[in-house]
Structure formats: C-alpha cells, structure tokens
Design an enzyme around this catalytic site. Structure first.
Site, PDB file in Angstrom:
ATOM      1  N   ASP A 173       0.831  -1.204   0.000  1.00 25.38           N
ATOM      2  CA  ASP A 173       0.000   0.000   0.000  1.00 25.38           C
ATOM      3  C   ASP A 173       0.865   1.253   0.000  1.00 25.38           C
ATOM      4  OD1 ASP A 173      -1.981   1.860   0.286  1.00 25.38           O
ATOM      5  OD2 ASP A 173      -2.664   1.195   2.252  1.00 25.38           O
ATOM      6  N   ASP A 376      -2.160   6.101  -5.879  1.00 25.40           N
ATOM      7  CA  ASP A 376      -2.353   5.223  -4.729  1.00 25.40           C
ATOM      8  C   ASP A 376      -2.595   3.796  -5.204  1.00 25.40           C
ATOM      9  OD1 ASP A 376      -2.836   4.435  -2.036  1.00 25.40           O
ATOM     10  OD2 ASP A 376      -4.994   4.649  -2.350  1.00 25.40           O
TER      11      ASP A 376
END
Length: 498
Positions: A173, A376
């Site tokens: 992440d 992201d």
C-alpha cells in the site's frame, strides 16, 4: 471578310460575368466543405484512438497464468511476485462454487463500497480530520468484523518475518506508512486470516520498542497514534481506516526478509493485538508511503528509496513489486513527484489534463492543480475533480453512442450493456501531466467488468473540485510504475507485466 472587333468595354463585361460565376462556384464548394468539416468536429472513433476487445477476454479465468516475462533482477534489486487476492494465483482463492469471482455483482458492490470508504479516509487524512482509535471504545463504535472475509481490490506480496522465518501475505500500500501484521495473543480480537497468526514469543529476533525512544514518538509524524504501556513501557500504536477497520498493538522490531538474500534486521513494524475490518484474509499491510516508518525509508540504505511495480491485467495473472534500481524497466518516462503540504506521506503528481480518443478535453489545468492529485496502489477506482469527471464522462458517452447505456452500478454511472456482443470498441484514455508527459492507459485500465453483460467506465467524480484526485489501481494495470523518491520523480512505462 471583315474581322469582328470586340470593344474593350464588351470584353470587360464578359470577364466580370465569367469571374462572378467562377467565384460563386468556388464559394459554394468552400461552404459545403466547411459545413462538412464542421460536422466532422464531433467526437468520432478512429482505429488508432480506440481499443477493440473480445467480450470473452474480459471474463475471469479459473486457472493461474503466472507471468513469464523476464524482469531485470540483479544484486541491486529485490523482486516480489504480486497477485490479486481473490484470483486463482492467490492462496486466498477458493475453488468452490461459492467463491467470489470478478463477474459477481455482489463482489464488486463490496469492493466499491470499501473503496469509497478508503477514499473518504484519504480525504480525511489530507484534511487533518483523523480520530484517535486509542481513545475510542472499539466494542461500542466499531462493527464486529472478526471472521468475515470481504472482497477488496488490493494486491498482495509475500514476505518473511521473524526467526525462524514465517511467511506472511501482506497488502502492499503506497497510501500507508506503517507495516503491520496480526500477532498472538489477540488480546482484543483478530480477524480471520489464511496463514497462522505471527507469534512474537516464538521468534528469537523480536523486540518491543520502548515508548521513550524517538522511533515511538515519531509515529505521530506518520499520522499514527501512540501511547506508553503502563505495565511494560512498551510503545503502543493505533491506526484506523475510513471503513472503521483498525489495528491496535505493540510497536516492535523484527527480522524482515523480502527475499532469501535481502534481509533487514531491526525492521520496525506494528504487532497488532486488536484488529478488525475488511482485510480479506491477508496477514496485514506492507507500508510503502514516504514517512520514516515505511519500508521504503527503512530500506533506503540498500535501495536508495527506489521501487517499482506492475499490477497484472487480470486476477489470473501475476505482476511484480521490485525494490532497487536494478529492476527498472525500459521505456519508462518520468514526471515530477510532488509533496503535498497537507500530508508528506502521499505520492503527489501534477495531473493537468485528460485525453479521450486522442483529443485533449477542454478542462482548465487549474481544476486539477487547485485540489492536487495523488497516486495510490490501494484505491481501486480513479477519483477526479467533479468538473474534470463531468467532461470525461460526456466525451466518453459521446464516443460510445452506438452502445446501449444501462443503469449505474454503485458509484459508477457510465455503464453499458454488452450482452450478445462478440467484440466492442471504446476510446483510449490518457493522462496528461503539467510537465508535458502523456501516459496512455492500458486497454485493461479503462473499464470494469461488473457481469458478463455489463461493463462500466472505471472512473468516478469527487463531490466537488476541492477534494484531492486519486489515480487508482485499475488505471495502473499493466503499467510499469516507477518511484524514484531521491530523484523526485515518478515514471510510467507500457506493458510492464501480462
């Protein structure tokens, strides 16, 4: 016989009449051509500005087809295999008839609901509206999710932790800094995970971090709450997510192995003793943000804050996560990395425009710059400022007029009925950055297959133009995405993986 004589005045009158007729014909032809050209300015699909795909190619496969594409791996880099959590390449995959598949509408509804919660969380962090999970009563304010494995659109890698080493599958992440995994004993509650929960008492290399150390006190710079244990003086941490998922535990250090040869002693991580939420059977998160707690910063001496990844085009294929310069691919072009004043953890980009079918949309660059854009790996659907999304949606719908527009699905409002079709075409989409770089999205990075009969444009608009834009992982599929933090740039290359 006498030769006819034409006076100069007669000749002039003849010439003027001839010229007038000729001029009228020219003007008429020009006007007709101009009218045709004017009609031609409406959006239309040219072969080189469209993708044409077979409908069957969009359907999920039931067997794993791992990548056979070579990656430039050497002593300067470390390569991890990336898999989609619910595809046949993942250990979380279930072969029973009740398993979730990417054509299951319920599955996608869950993913999109969780995705919106993540976006809300990111916007909250950027607006400095974080709440302290340590001050909240988990039993009173958070739903009981233990044992419930709900689908999400994230990607996982497998690393080893401890002595002896235990393999753990973690969601990687770029929007998070802290790496954490569930730990025994679960003093609060632990959600169901596929692998055995890590037990630090069985590892010879595990240590608690004292609450008086700089490592503990600096957690707040990453937006992570921390406290001191009254009984052991250990550093306690807590971090929550927009969907009310959370992890609370002890901040510790341990031996982390990315590969058998790339081993890091004293790696700082969260040993989660109370964890609830929608983590889908994974053991935790691998934080690739920009603060000191992230894996990128903790391995900076070896990899010089340089990493890249490629997300596979389907859940039945594999990609890679690579650390170090030695793994960079060819054909990568770079744009400037921007640091947001609201949060230094995110990777900001100077998105300035969008192309649809080869034509740049009439969107003022200030629409993007006034809010800002981040990239992201954990957000699924790209979010755009409301004005930019309205322009994208309008151009895409105009180009797709020959297909039947059908009902919206969750947050996706531009969907098409593809039942009965063998093939269909849709316009190419590209991102344009302020320094001139244009990145063409892969054919698999534009639409989301909801069911065998429905596809949707995989973009959504924010509530208004003030919220940050987010480039999600659907739009990153098959692109080689390269992060050169020291160089202050992010690069994109085509066809980095299957």
């Amino acid at each position: 016989m006498a030769t006819p004589i034409i006076s100069s005045s007669s000749f002039l009158r003849f010439f003027m009449v001839f010229f007038s007729v000729f001029l009228c014909l020219i003007l008429s032809s020009f006007e007709n051509g101009f009218a045709l050209a004017a009609r031609d300015t409406k959006p239309h699909l040219l072969p080189h500005t469209t993708h044409t795909v077979e409908v069957n190619s969009l359907l999920p496969a039931t067997t794993c087809s791992p990548s056979t594409k070579g990656h430039n791996n050497n002593k300067a880099s470390s390569v991890l295999k990336v898999v989609h959590k619910h595809g046949p390449c993942s250990k979380f995959h279930k072969s029973s008839k009740t398993s979730t598949t990417t054509s299951d509408e319920k599955y996608h509804a869950q993913i999109l609901k969780q995705d919106q919660a993540r976006v809300n969380s990111i916007h909250s962090r950027l607006n400095h509206n974080n709440k302290d999970p340590l001050t909240q009563s988990a039993a009173a304010t958070l739903p009981a999710k233990s044992g419930v494995v709900i689908g999400s659109g994230n990607y996982i890698v497998t690393v080893s932790l401890g002595t002896p080493a235990k393999q753990l599958s973690l969601i990687f992440d770029t929007g998070s800094d802290l790496t954490w995994t569930q730990c025994q004993p679960c003093t609060g509650s632990c959600y169901k995970q596929t692998e055995p929960i890590f037990d630090p008492s069985l590892s010879a290399s595990y240590k608690n971090i004292s609450c008086t150390t700089a490592a503990c006190t600096q957690l707040s710079s990453s937006g992570i709450q921390h406290r001191c244990s009254a009984s052991t003086s250990a550093c306690l941490y807590a971090t929550g997510y927009g969907d009310k998922s959370f992890t609370i535990g002890v901040f510790g250090s341990e031996k982390l192995a990315l590969t058998p040869t790339d081993v890091f002693e004293g790696f700082l991580f969260g040993c989660g003793l109370d964890n609830e939420g929608l983590f889908s059977g994974s053991a935790g998160l691998l934080g690739l943000g920009r603060s000191y707690t992230s894996l990128v910063e903790q391995t900076a001496n070896k990899y010089n804050r340089f990493f890249s990844y490629c997300l596979p085009s389907t859940s039945s294929s594999t990609g890679h996560l690579t650390f170090g310069h030695g793994g960079s691919a060819n054909g990568v072009q770079f744009t400037k990395l921007i640091t947001s004043s609201q949060s230094e953890s995110f990777y900001g980009l100077g998105l300035a425009g969008i192309k649809v079918g080869g034509r740049q949309l009439s969107i003022a660059p200030s629409v993007f710059s006034s809010s800002g854009t981040i990239i992201d790996s954990g957000t699924v659907i790209t979010r755009l400022p409301a004005t930019a999304y309205a322009s994208l949606r309008g151009a895409f719908r105009e180009a797709m007029k020959k297909y039947k527009l059908t009902k919206s699905f969750s947050l996706l409002d531009t969907c098409y009925d593809i039942s009965g079709l063998n093939t269909f075409s849709y316009p190419k989409i590209a991102f344009v950055f302020g320094d001139g770089l244009t990145v063409d999205l892969d054919a698999t990075g534009i639409l989301l297959l909801i069911s065998p009969s429905q596809v949707c444009l995989a973009f959504a608009g924010n509530m208004d133009d003030s919220d940050f834009g987010i480039i999600g992982n659907v739009q990153q599929k098959r692109l080689e995405v390269v992060y050169d933090v020291v160089g202050g740039k992010v690069g994109f290359g085509p066809a980095g993986c299957p």
